[in-house]
Design an enzyme around this catalytic site. Structure first.
Site, PDB file in Angstrom:
ATOM      1  N   PRO A 127       0.357  -1.227  -0.452  1.00  0.00           N
ATOM      2  CA  PRO A 127       0.214  -0.272  -0.085  1.00  0.00           C
ATOM      3  C   PRO A 127       0.944   1.470   0.112  1.00  0.00           C
ATOM      4  O   PRO A 127       0.709   1.806   1.114  1.00  0.00           O
ATOM      5  CB  PRO A 127      -0.960  -0.090   1.213  1.00  0.00           C
ATOM      6  CG  PRO A 127       0.417  -1.091   2.183  1.00  0.00           C
ATOM      7  CD  PRO A 127       0.708  -2.292   1.100  1.00  0.00           C
ATOM      8  N   CYS A 128       0.965   1.819  -1.087  1.00  0.00           N
ATOM      9  CA  CYS A 128       1.800   2.568  -1.362  1.00  0.00           C
ATOM     10  C   CYS A 128       1.581   4.210  -0.894  1.00  0.00           C
ATOM     11  O   CYS A 128       1.817   5.007  -0.910  1.00  0.00           O
ATOM     12  CB  CYS A 128       3.248   2.697  -2.590  1.00  0.00           C
ATOM     13  SG  CYS A 128       2.323   2.653  -4.036  1.00  0.00           S
ATOM     14  N   HIS A 129       0.247   3.643  -1.219  1.00  0.00           N
ATOM     15  CA  HIS A 129      -1.528   4.659  -1.057  1.00  0.00           C
ATOM     16  C   HIS A 129      -1.615   5.578   0.363  1.00  0.00           C
ATOM     17  O   HIS A 129      -1.984   6.045   0.673  1.00  0.00           O
ATOM     18  CB  HIS A 129      -2.634   4.751  -1.939  1.00  0.00           C
ATOM     19  CG  HIS A 129      -2.610   3.410  -1.717  1.00  0.00           C
ATOM     20  ND1 HIS A 129      -2.491   2.349  -2.117  1.00  0.00           N
ATOM     21  CD2 HIS A 129      -3.642   3.022  -0.480  1.00  0.00           C
ATOM     22  CE1 HIS A 129      -3.732   1.497  -0.807  1.00  0.00           C
ATOM     23  NE2 HIS A 129      -4.328   1.650  -0.297  1.00  0.00           N
TER      24      HIS A 129
END
Length: 142
Positions: A127-129
């Site tokens: 989850p880079c977001h």
């Protein structure tokens, strides 16, 4: 259907509410997830190593917390892998800063962490977001 094979790589498409997502696998784990324009790939659900990723995406796009992680095998440098490992422990619905990740890794550079986050080959599932700038804003996420 068995999916398209290119030098031990399996690919398939997941038709999401936000557009087509191409999934790739080495035959045992997910190696990539990227958004793409309309594709001619085979449905990923037909490819056993990608079926768990499809189940995860179904839950995610329905608004549920996918309480599992499909088997992952991203390819990157040791530093990138360590950053991506930190992303995987960010709780669902929470965010952390690049600086926080740098501190946890004992890295002096939040920018280096940002570079690794930007090279994440398995968006959404890794989850880079969930990583934000020091000002609390989403930065660098495409």
């Amino acid at each position: 259907m068995t999916g398209k094979r290119t030098t031990q790589e399996l690919t398939g498409v997941y038709f999401s509410p936000v557009g087509d997502i191409v999934l790739t696998s080495d035959g045992t784990a997910l190696t990539g997830l990227r958004f793409a324009e309309a594709t001619n790939e085979n449905p990923a659900r037909d490819i056993p190593p990608l079926a768990d990723a499809c189940r995860w995406l179904d839950l995610y796009f329905s608004g549920a917390n996918p309480c599992f992680t499909p088997r992952l095998a991203p390819k990157g440098t040791p530093f990138q892998l360590s950053v991506w490992g930190e992303l995987l422990v960010i709780p669902y619905g929470h965010t952390v800063s690049y600086g926080h990740i740098a501190q946890r890794l004992r890295c002096r550079s939040a920018q280096a962490v940002g570079g690794a986050v930007g090279r994440n080959p398995i968006a959404l599932i890794i989850p880079c977001h969930r990583v934000i700038g020091s000002d609390g804003q989403l930065t660098g996420y495409a």
